[in-house]
Design an enzyme around this catalytic site. Structure first.
Site, PDB file in Angstrom:
ATOM      1  N   ASN A 147       0.814  -1.217  -0.006  1.00  0.00           N
ATOM      2  CA  ASN A 147      -0.087   0.030  -0.139  1.00  0.00           C
ATOM      3  C   ASN A 147       0.938   1.235  -0.057  1.00  0.00           C
ATOM      4  OD1 ASN A 147      -1.595   2.069   0.802  1.00  0.00           O
ATOM      5  ND2 ASN A 147      -2.188   1.389   2.668  1.00  0.00           N
ATOM      6  N   TRP A 148       0.874   1.876  -1.202  1.00  0.00           N
ATOM      7  CA  TRP A 148       1.816   3.022  -1.304  1.00  0.00           C
ATOM      8  C   TRP A 148       1.397   4.269  -0.548  1.00  0.00           C
ATOM      9  CZ3 TRP A 148       4.282   3.046  -6.747  1.00  0.00           C
ATOM     10  CH2 TRP A 148       5.510   1.939  -6.794  1.00  0.00           C
ATOM     11  N   LYS A 149       0.023   4.210  -0.234  1.00  0.00           N
ATOM     12  CA  LYS A 149      -0.535   5.393   0.341  1.00  0.00           C
ATOM     13  C   LYS A 149       0.017   6.537  -0.692  1.00  0.00           C
ATOM     14  CE  LYS A 149       0.007   3.289   4.881  1.00  0.00           C
ATOM     15  NZ  LYS A 149       0.399   3.281   6.350  1.00  0.00           N
ATOM     16  N   HIS A 199      -9.493   1.409   5.341  1.00  0.00           N
ATOM     17  CA  HIS A 199      -8.189   1.545   5.743  1.00  0.00           C
ATOM     18  C   HIS A 199      -8.325   2.568   6.902  1.00  0.00           C
ATOM     19  CE1 HIS A 199      -3.946   2.676   6.841  1.00  0.00           C
ATOM     20  NE2 HIS A 199      -3.546   1.463   6.017  1.00  0.00           N
ATOM     21  N   GLU A 218      -6.481   4.900   8.094  1.00  0.00           N
ATOM     22  CA  GLU A 218      -6.231   6.347   7.776  1.00  0.00           C
ATOM     23  C   GLU A 218      -7.469   6.862   6.935  1.00  0.00           C
ATOM     24  OE1 GLU A 218      -2.644   5.549   5.625  1.00  0.00           O
ATOM     25  OE2 GLU A 218      -1.726   5.113   7.785  1.00  0.00           O
ATOM     26  N   GLU A 264      -5.088  -4.692  10.736  1.00  0.00           N
ATOM     27  CA  GLU A 264      -4.133  -3.692  10.979  1.00  0.00           C
ATOM     28  C   GLU A 264      -4.462  -3.014  12.315  1.00  0.00           C
ATOM     29  OE1 GLU A 264      -2.070  -2.797   6.965  1.00  0.00           O
ATOM     30  OE2 GLU A 264      -3.924  -1.449   7.262  1.00  0.00           O
ATOM     31  N   GLY A 270       2.842   2.177  10.696  1.00  0.00           N
ATOM     32  CA  GLY A 270       3.958   2.859  10.596  1.00  0.00           C
ATOM     33  C   GLY A 270       4.612   3.568  11.936  1.00  0.00           C
ATOM     34  N   SER A 312       3.601  -2.268  10.222  1.00  0.00           N
ATOM     35  CA  SER A 312       4.921  -2.198  10.509  1.00  0.00           C
ATOM     36  C   SER A 312       5.616  -3.605  10.031  1.00  0.00           C
ATOM     37  CB  SER A 312       5.315  -1.832  11.717  1.00  0.00           C
ATOM     38  OG  SER A 312       4.974  -0.638  12.491  1.00  0.00           O
ATOM     39  N   GLY A 326       2.947  -1.074   4.191  1.00  0.00           N
ATOM     40  CA  GLY A 326       2.884   0.155   3.847  1.00  0.00           C
ATOM     41  C   GLY A 326       4.277   0.636   3.452  1.00  0.00           C
ATOM     42  N   GLY A 327       4.970   1.419   4.574  1.00  0.00           N
ATOM     43  CA  GLY A 327       6.397   1.975   4.315  1.00  0.00           C
ATOM     44  C   GLY A 327       7.234   0.809   3.664  1.00  0.00           C
TER      45      GLY A 327
HETATM   46  P1  PGA Z   1       3.108   0.265   7.599  1.00  0.00           P
HETATM   47  O1  PGA Z   1       1.578   0.399   7.037  1.00  0.00           O
HETATM   48  O2  PGA Z   1       3.440  -1.133   6.977  1.00  0.00           O
HETATM   49  O3  PGA Z   1       3.872   1.451   7.059  1.00  0.00           O
HETATM   50  O4  PGA Z   1       2.997   0.144   9.144  1.00  0.00           O
HETATM   51  C1  PGA Z   1       0.572  -0.611   6.953  1.00  0.00           C
HETATM   52  C2  PGA Z   1      -0.613  -0.086   6.257  1.00  0.00           C
HETATM   53  O5  PGA Z   1      -1.192   0.978   6.718  1.00  0.00           O
HETATM   54  O6  PGA Z   1      -1.276  -0.751   5.566  1.00  0.00           O
END
Ligand code: PGA
Length: 253
Positions: free
Chosen positions: A10-12, A93, A95, A164, A170, A210, A231-232
């Protein structure tokens, strides 16, 4: 772990066309790692280009609007995403829930709009730190599932759930393997209750929060973890391929 683990990046809100080289590198390596199903969810603006550049991996979106079309300035429907090359959409998600006030009912409407155009959907759920500390993690997630998952015949077939924990996204912090196992077992039970034994058993449950190459083996080995939402560590081919390699290696052992 699942027969063929599903590792989704997930590149956000990261990525311009310069990042397509990372997608290409991920795609090239994914060819050698057929034991793992790999996908990327870049921002809307890169979906079409990623689909063209990366022919093997799945390409999806991080969100959509629930309506088929209409007066919704700035929004994008599931049909538009499909037209631009997406094969799946992530909905709910944390966010989106936090930044845009999305409620379970909104998430369900989005998920159903994705299924209606024939794409797959990844529905995200997860508790806050406060909820976990209060001993409510499993009940909160069960409530989110009951409110957010798409309903109707065949809904489970194209559904993936991503667990999640909000406090792990993150932050570099992750739940213990026992906590992940307990949560995934609890999610499985809700899926079976909602969709029946057979369909409920087939839905993949990803862990997200993470995940990186260094902790992927233990997180992927937890009970009923069918893959990871990353994500990251999905933003560079090097980091993402490290996770994919761990998943592939676990398949071989
Ligand atoms: P993260 O994000 O791997 O950067 O913790 C995961 C996500 O929000 O899907």
């Amino acid at each position: 772990m699942a027969v063929r683990p599903y590792i989704v990046g997930n590149w956000k809100m990261h990525g311009t066309r310069a990042m397509l080289s990372e997608a290409r590198a991920i795609d090239r390596a994914a060819e050698r790692l057929m034991k793992v199903e790999v996908a990327l969810a870049p921002p809307f603006t890169l979906i079409h280009a990623t689909r063209k550049e990366a022919g093997l991996i799945g390409v999806g979106s991080q969100d959509c609007h629930a309506a088929e079309g209409g007066a919704h300035t700035g929004d994008i429907s599931a049909a538009m995403l499909k037209d631009s090359g997406a094969g799946f959409v992530i909905v709910g998600h944390s966010e989106r829930r936090a930044d845009h006030g999305e409620k379970d009912a909104d998430v369900r409407a989005k998920a159903e709009s994705v299924l209606a155009v024939g794409m797959s959907v990844i529905v995200c759920v997860g508790e806050t730190e406060e909820q976990r500390d209060a001993g409510k993690a499993e009940s909160v997630v069960a409530r989110q599932l009951k409110g957010s998952l798409p309903a109707g015949d065949g809904a489970a077939e194209k559904l993936t759930v991503a667990y999640e924990p909000v406090w792990a996204i993150g932050t570099g912090r992750t739940p213990t393997v026992d906590d992940v196992s307990a949560m995934h077992r609890s999610i499985r039970q809700v899926l079976v209750d909602l969709f029946g034994d057979e369909a409920g058993a087939k839905v993949r449950i990803l862990y997200g929060g993470s995940v990186k190459a260094e902790n992927a083996a233990e997180l992927l080995a937890a009970d009923d973890v069918g893959g990871a939402l990353v994500g990251g560590a999905s933003l560079t081919a090097e980091a993402f391929l490290g996770i994919i390699a761990v998943a592939a290696e676990m398949q071989e052992n």
